[in-house]
Design an enzyme around this catalytic site. Structure first.
Site, PDB file in Angstrom:
ATOM      1  N   CYS A 189      -4.863  37.272 -42.468  1.00  0.00           N
ATOM      2  CA  CYS A 189      -3.870  38.160 -43.089  1.00  0.00           C
ATOM      3  C   CYS A 189      -3.433  37.647 -44.452  1.00  0.00           C
ATOM      4  O   CYS A 189      -3.186  38.421 -45.371  1.00  0.00           O
ATOM      5  CB  CYS A 189      -2.663  38.318 -42.173  1.00  0.00           C
ATOM      6  SG  CYS A 189      -1.767  36.775 -41.861  1.00  0.00           S
ATOM      7  N   HIS A 209       3.056  35.778 -40.709  1.00  0.00           N
ATOM      8  CA  HIS A 209       2.141  36.863 -41.081  1.00  0.00           C
ATOM      9  C   HIS A 209       2.416  37.274 -42.521  1.00  0.00           C
ATOM     10  O   HIS A 209       3.574  37.338 -42.946  1.00  0.00           O
ATOM     11  CB  HIS A 209       2.381  38.054 -40.147  1.00  0.00           C
ATOM     12  CG  HIS A 209       1.368  39.140 -40.228  1.00  0.00           C
ATOM     13  ND1 HIS A 209       0.018  38.927 -40.154  1.00  0.00           N
ATOM     14  CD2 HIS A 209       1.514  40.493 -40.377  1.00  0.00           C
ATOM     15  CE1 HIS A 209      -0.629  40.085 -40.235  1.00  0.00           C
ATOM     16  NE2 HIS A 209       0.256  41.043 -40.379  1.00  0.00           N
ATOM     17  N   ASN A 262       0.218  46.910 -43.522  1.00  0.00           N
ATOM     18  CA  ASN A 262      -0.360  45.853 -42.703  1.00  0.00           C
ATOM     19  C   ASN A 262      -1.880  45.838 -42.881  1.00  0.00           C
ATOM     20  O   ASN A 262      -2.449  46.696 -43.558  1.00  0.00           O
ATOM     21  CB  ASN A 262       0.012  46.075 -41.235  1.00  0.00           C
ATOM     22  CG  ASN A 262      -0.034  44.801 -40.419  1.00  0.00           C
ATOM     23  OD1 ASN A 262      -0.470  43.747 -40.885  1.00  0.00           O
ATOM     24  ND2 ASN A 262       0.404  44.881 -39.180  1.00  0.00           N
TER      25      ASN A 262
END
Length: 350
Positions: free
Chosen positions: A156, A295, A315
């Site tokens: 990520c 994240h 995301n």
């Protein structure tokens, strides 16, 4: 054979109808619960989940284990929905592609951003954002590329950095490149590939390497969690990074306000935050969240003037998750520790 085919067609139709009825019932009443002690109800929910997400398991033992995790996640979704209602949030938690994973599995596979990698000798200038009037802005589709999917790789941090480089080159250079998160994942030796990293290290890698390639020149291959080896080519670099800047503030509240001012006046921001409760998110404005950063994503919009103000966050879990790949986070309370490390980059053409 025709009868068998009709049977499976009817079975699939029944599953779709049942899933729709359950979803409508949950949205129609705040007291509705995902978890039910009735075993028949549980099995229908399970079969519906497997059909929707194309899930299959190699052994009965594995399926039994996954079914157990599924039931636990139904309970967790109910707990999170209760917490949102008590906090007057509008987020809805339910069944997602992650519902057959344990919480520990989910975190170890998808939440691998490591804030300890944050640079102490940061090549950055921390400046308050320029003043802007309160309002609404959404940069998705204007200064962003389409939603991506990192797969089962904990990359990520590389996606967040790549997306920010894309947005800032669009904003300042007029480009429209879809850049390569795989190059950063495989080639940034200061991070850990699918096992984690940090956006600042990704920026510094691109700066020192001399640029980043497009996604078509260096496609993503780490979906299954295997990082692979670096094979970048300087002749294919299209964008350079000369540095990055972070938003500052004397307090968390001031920092969040400065982030909103920057967003309203300028463009998206890379952000790193706590996504430990995102595995069950299906929509709405999330107001209950942790503050253990794990994240990295991209904030692409904000409305700080609405009766329920919110951030819009992009995301990297594909478009089937959340609101077509996005999540809304309550604005003004540092939801999920969104103010932890907001950054943008300075780019040039390679």
């Amino acid at each position: 054979h025709q009868d068998v085919g009709q049977y499976f067609s009817y079975q699939n139709l029944f599953i779709m109808i049942y899933q729709t009825v359950v979803a409508v019932a949950i949205l129609a009443t705040a007291s509705a619960k995902f978890f039910n002690e009735d075993h028949t109800h549980q099995k229908y929910m399970w079969e519906s989940f497997k059909a929707e997400h194309a899930k299959s398991y190699s052994t009965m033992e594995e399926e039994s284990q996954r079914f157990g995790f599924f039931l636990e996640n139904l309970k967790i979704a109910d707990i999170r929905n209760d917490a949102e209602m008590k906090n007057k949030g509008t987020a809805v938690h339910g069944i997602t592609r992650f519902s057959d994973l344990s919480q520990a599995e989910f975190e170890s596979r998808f939440l691998t951003s490591d804030s300890s990698m944050r640079s102490t000798d940061r090549e950055t200038v921390t400046l308050p954002a320029p003043e802007a009037a309160a309002g609404l802005v959404d940069w998705s589709g204007k200064l962003t590329t389409p939603v991506k999917d990192q797969g089962y790789c904990g990359s990520c941090w590389a996606f967040s950095a790549t997306e920010q480089i894309e947005s800032d080159s669009m904003r300042t250079l007029g480009t429209s490149y879809i850049l390569s998160p795989e190059q950063i994942t495989q080639c940034d030796s200061t991070s850990s590939g699918c096992n984690g990293g940090w956006t600042e290290r990704a920026y510094n890698y691109v700066k020192k390497a001399g640029g980043i390639e497009t996604d078509s020149a260096y496609p993503y291959t780490s979906y299954q969690g295997v990082t692979g080896s670096c094979h970048s080519s300087a002749s294919d670099f299209v964008i350079k990074v000369s540095g990055f800047t972070s938003i500052s503030g004397s307090t968390t509240s001031e920092k969040e306000s400065n982030m909103a001012n920057y967003m309203l006046s300028t463009g998206p921001l890379s952000v790193c935050l706590d996504a430990s409760s995102w595995n069950s998110y299906t929509g709405g404005i999330m107001s209950v969240c942790g503050n253990s950063v794990d994240h990295c994503v991209q904030a692409v919009g904000v409305d700080n003037s609405a009766s329920s103000p919110f951030w819009k966050v992009r995301n990297s879990w594909g478009t089937s998750w959340g609101e077509s790949g996005y999540i809304q986070l309550a604005y003004g309370q540092n939801t999920c520790d969104i103010t932890n490390d907001p950054t943008w980059v300075t780019t040039s053409k390679a």
